[in-house]
Design an enzyme around this catalytic site. Structure first.
Site, PDB file in Angstrom:
ATOM      1  N   CYS A 150      -2.927  -6.690 -46.895  1.00  0.00           N
ATOM      2  CA  CYS A 150      -4.361  -6.329 -46.832  1.00  0.00           C
ATOM      3  C   CYS A 150      -4.778  -5.391 -47.964  1.00  0.00           C
ATOM      4  CB  CYS A 150      -4.677  -5.660 -45.504  1.00  0.00           C
ATOM      5  SG  CYS A 150      -4.612  -6.801 -44.142  1.00  0.00           S
TER       6      CYS A 150
HETATM    7  N1  COA Z   1      -8.913 -11.769 -24.279  1.00  0.00           N
HETATM    8  C1  COA Z   1      -8.919 -10.999 -23.158  1.00  0.00           C
HETATM    9  N2  COA Z   1      -8.073  -9.949 -22.990  1.00  0.00           N
HETATM   10  C2  COA Z   1      -7.176  -9.712 -23.957  1.00  0.00           C
HETATM   11  C3  COA Z   1      -7.106 -10.495 -25.133  1.00  0.00           C
HETATM   12  C4  COA Z   1      -8.017 -11.555 -25.269  1.00  0.00           C
HETATM   13  N3  COA Z   1      -8.030 -12.333 -26.340  1.00  0.00           N
HETATM   14  N4  COA Z   1      -6.131 -10.012 -25.921  1.00  0.00           N
HETATM   15  C5  COA Z   1      -5.584  -8.968 -25.273  1.00  0.00           C
HETATM   16  N5  COA Z   1      -6.209  -8.798 -24.078  1.00  0.00           N
HETATM   17  C6  COA Z   1      -5.916  -7.796 -23.052  1.00  0.00           C
HETATM   18  C7  COA Z   1      -4.474  -7.329 -23.082  1.00  0.00           C
HETATM   19  O1  COA Z   1      -3.659  -8.171 -22.321  1.00  0.00           O
HETATM   20  C8  COA Z   1      -4.585  -5.944 -22.482  1.00  0.00           C
HETATM   21  O2  COA Z   1      -4.645  -6.056 -21.085  1.00  0.00           O
HETATM   22  P1  COA Z   1      -3.979  -4.947 -20.121  1.00  0.00           P
HETATM   23  O3  COA Z   1      -4.726  -3.683 -20.406  1.00  0.00           O
HETATM   24  O4  COA Z   1      -4.202  -5.497 -18.762  1.00  0.00           O
HETATM   25  O5  COA Z   1      -2.543  -4.885 -20.527  1.00  0.00           O
HETATM   26  C9  COA Z   1      -5.940  -5.448 -22.965  1.00  0.00           C
HETATM   27  O6  COA Z   1      -6.703  -6.626 -23.312  1.00  0.00           O
HETATM   28  C10 COA Z   1      -5.841  -4.547 -24.181  1.00  0.00           C
HETATM   29  O7  COA Z   1      -5.001  -5.179 -25.163  1.00  0.00           O
HETATM   30  P2  COA Z   1      -4.652  -4.490 -26.536  1.00  0.00           P
HETATM   31  O8  COA Z   1      -3.821  -5.429 -27.363  1.00  0.00           O
HETATM   32  O9  COA Z   1      -4.104  -3.125 -26.262  1.00  0.00           O
HETATM   33  O10 COA Z   1      -6.117  -4.434 -27.160  1.00  0.00           O
HETATM   34  P3  COA Z   1      -6.720  -3.404 -28.183  1.00  0.00           P
HETATM   35  O11 COA Z   1      -7.786  -2.652 -27.527  1.00  0.00           O
HETATM   36  O12 COA Z   1      -5.678  -2.634 -28.914  1.00  0.00           O
HETATM   37  O13 COA Z   1      -7.419  -4.417 -29.237  1.00  0.00           O
HETATM   38  C11 COA Z   1      -6.987  -5.295 -31.443  1.00  0.00           C
HETATM   39  C12 COA Z   1      -6.631  -5.345 -29.954  1.00  0.00           C
HETATM   40  C13 COA Z   1      -6.028  -6.197 -32.191  1.00  0.00           C
HETATM   41  C14 COA Z   1      -8.407  -5.789 -31.617  1.00  0.00           C
HETATM   42  C15 COA Z   1      -6.892  -3.842 -31.956  1.00  0.00           C
HETATM   43  O14 COA Z   1      -5.689  -3.255 -31.520  1.00  0.00           O
HETATM   44  C16 COA Z   1      -6.942  -3.744 -33.464  1.00  0.00           C
HETATM   45  O15 COA Z   1      -7.826  -4.244 -34.118  1.00  0.00           O
HETATM   46  N6  COA Z   1      -6.005  -2.981 -34.042  1.00  0.00           N
HETATM   47  C17 COA Z   1      -5.952  -2.750 -35.473  1.00  0.00           C
HETATM   48  C18 COA Z   1      -5.232  -3.905 -36.073  1.00  0.00           C
HETATM   49  C19 COA Z   1      -5.245  -3.899 -37.570  1.00  0.00           C
HETATM   50  O16 COA Z   1      -5.959  -3.217 -38.227  1.00  0.00           O
HETATM   51  N7  COA Z   1      -4.388  -4.715 -38.095  1.00  0.00           N
HETATM   52  C20 COA Z   1      -4.316  -4.924 -39.481  1.00  0.00           C
HETATM   53  C21 COA Z   1      -4.224  -6.359 -39.634  1.00  0.00           C
HETATM   54  S1  COA Z   1      -4.258  -6.779 -41.290  1.00  0.00           S
END
Ligand code: COA
Length: 375
Positions: free
Chosen positions: A156
């Site tokens: 990235c």
């Molecule tokens: N639809 C519905 N629920 C979902 C889901 C989806 N597509 N994906 C995950 N969930 C659920 C999970 O199972 C979890 O449930 P639980 O609380 O019962 O265990 C809950 O939502 C939270 O999941 P989590 O993975 O902790 O979500 P989050 O709030 O961390 O959001 C991202 C996920 C990826 C959007 C976020 O973490 C993010 O953007 N992080 C930064 C990533 C980044 O910058 N990466 C660089 C890439 S180049």
């Protein structure tokens, strides 16, 4: 030492886009099909049933509402779930060279530079279509540029690391100008069957022309590069294990780790303070007060992440005019995200305004570029 300016930027946006609702509807159909065809194993407890995705979760957790893609039908087809791209012959432009050349041409027009006066092409992106010949050399040929070209990959942060490469070469006098191109076909490395990340990425290409800055030759919408600062720190939290040695370990071919996967929550928590601290240190080393920054063009992975970074730096969450968000429309476009934000919003800056272009992601890697609008 020579001074360096960004004299033009360019953008290629694919024609097709997928809304969260369309993506989730296809994903949930896949989940129903999978659970139905694996009913017995699921009932016996041998494997777990897949859970459905949710469009409201996606927008709330990430800020993403839609993404542009090069092939919508293959991604939404539950029997395929990836972009369906025609195999190209060796006489045709590659996928990355095609979109990169369009963005490059746009940047060249905006910079009003003759391709004959460009000394180098750097393709900087997360995923390269092949090892060689370099995509950059293909684009160099397509755009009629002389000099040299090469590919580089810092995930990235590829664009800011690419800018530093060119900045250093122009400053040292080894070249007078170069174009950096970021063809990001992120739909190709995305696991559309993985509920945790199927919504994250989109496709795009961006380009930046950098030239030696000579006061008498400055044209409209130019930005002096005042400095760059880069950092990498090893992390397993964002990985993609695809590579040329996969062929020698056939037991791993086709496994989910050969596509993008991450521990998003850990990335969020660990990267935000590192980015804020790098930007703070970089500005301090230039004696620039953060309150004098008029544009924060941040990496576009997660809206809350960007708001938190601005809060760490400013004490309040920056609004759209100060730290523009483009990920709602484009999703995460890897290295291209901060360049899209800059390209689409820099007309809000006035002469002498200071701004930053900052990227962060896998590695971990972080890169910051300080610019000043000079015309
Ligand atoms: N639809 C519905 N629920 C979902 C889901 C989806 N597509 N994906 C995950 N969930 C659920 C999970 O199972 C979890 O449930 P639980 O609380 O019962 O265990 C809950 O939502 C939270 O999941 P989590 O993975 O902790 O979500 P989050 O709030 O961390 O959001 C991202 C996920 C990826 C959007 C976020 O973490 C993010 O953007 N992080 C930064 C990533 C980044 O910058 N990466 C660089 C890439 S180049």
């Amino acid at each position: 030492m020579a001074r360096v300016q960004i004299s033009g930027t360019g953008l290629f946006t694919p024609k097709e886009s997928i809304s969260n609702e369309e993506l989730v509807s296809s994903f949930n159909k896949f989940v129903d099909e999978y659970n139905e065809s694996n009913k017995e194993s699921i009932q016996k407890g041998e494997i777990s049933a897949l859970e459905k995705s949710n469009a409201d979760f996606i927008e709330k957790a990430s800020g993403v509402k839609s993404r542009y893609v090069q092939d919508k039908s293959g991604i939404l087809d539950t029997s395929f779930m990836r972009p369906k791209l025609r195999e190209r012959s060796e006489n045709e432009l590659s996928n990355l060279a095609e979109i990169g050349s369009i963005a490059g041409q746009d940047a060249i027009s905006n910079a009003k530079i003759d391709p004959n006066n460009i000394d180098a092409v750097i393709v900087a992106c997360s995923n390269l279509e092949r090892p060689y010949p370099a995509i950059a050399i293909e684009i160099q040929n397509e755009l009629g540029i002389k000099g040299f070209a090469y590919d580089m990959n810092v995930a990235c942060s590829s664009a800011t690391f690419g800018i530093q490469n060119i900045y250093d070469m122009i400053k040292s006098g080894s070249i007078r100008s170069a174009i950096m191109i970021n063809p990001e076909m992120c739909s190709g490395h995305l696991n559309f069957k993985d509920r945790d990340c199927h919504f994250i990425f989109g496709d795009v290409a961006t380009a930046v022309v950098l030239e030696e800055l000579k006061e008498e030759q400055v044209s409209d919408n130019c930005y002096e590069v005042l400095g760059t600062k880069l950092l990498t720190e090893f992390s397993n939290n964002i990985r993609n294990n695809y590579g040329f040695l996969n062929n020698s370990s056939p037991e791993g071919i086709g496994k989910a780790d050969k596509l993008f996967h991450q521990n998003g929550r850990k990335v969020f928590k660990e990267v935000v303070p590192k980015v804020a601290s790098l930007i703070k240190d970089h500005l301090e080393s230039h004696s620039i007060d953060i309150n004098n920054i008029k544009g924060m063009y941040l990496h576009q992975a997660n809206e809350s992440m960007n708001k938190l970074i601005s809060k760490y730096l400013l004490g309040f969450e920056a609004d759209q005019s100060l730290a523009p968000i483009v990920l709602d429309e484009y999703a995460n476009t890897s290295s291209a995200g901060s360049i899209i934000a800059f390209h689409k919003n820099n007309e809000n800056l006035s002469k002498n305004d200071l701004a930053i272009i900052c990227s962060f992601g896998a590695g971990y890697s972080i890169g910051n570029v300080i610019v000043k609008k000079i015309a």
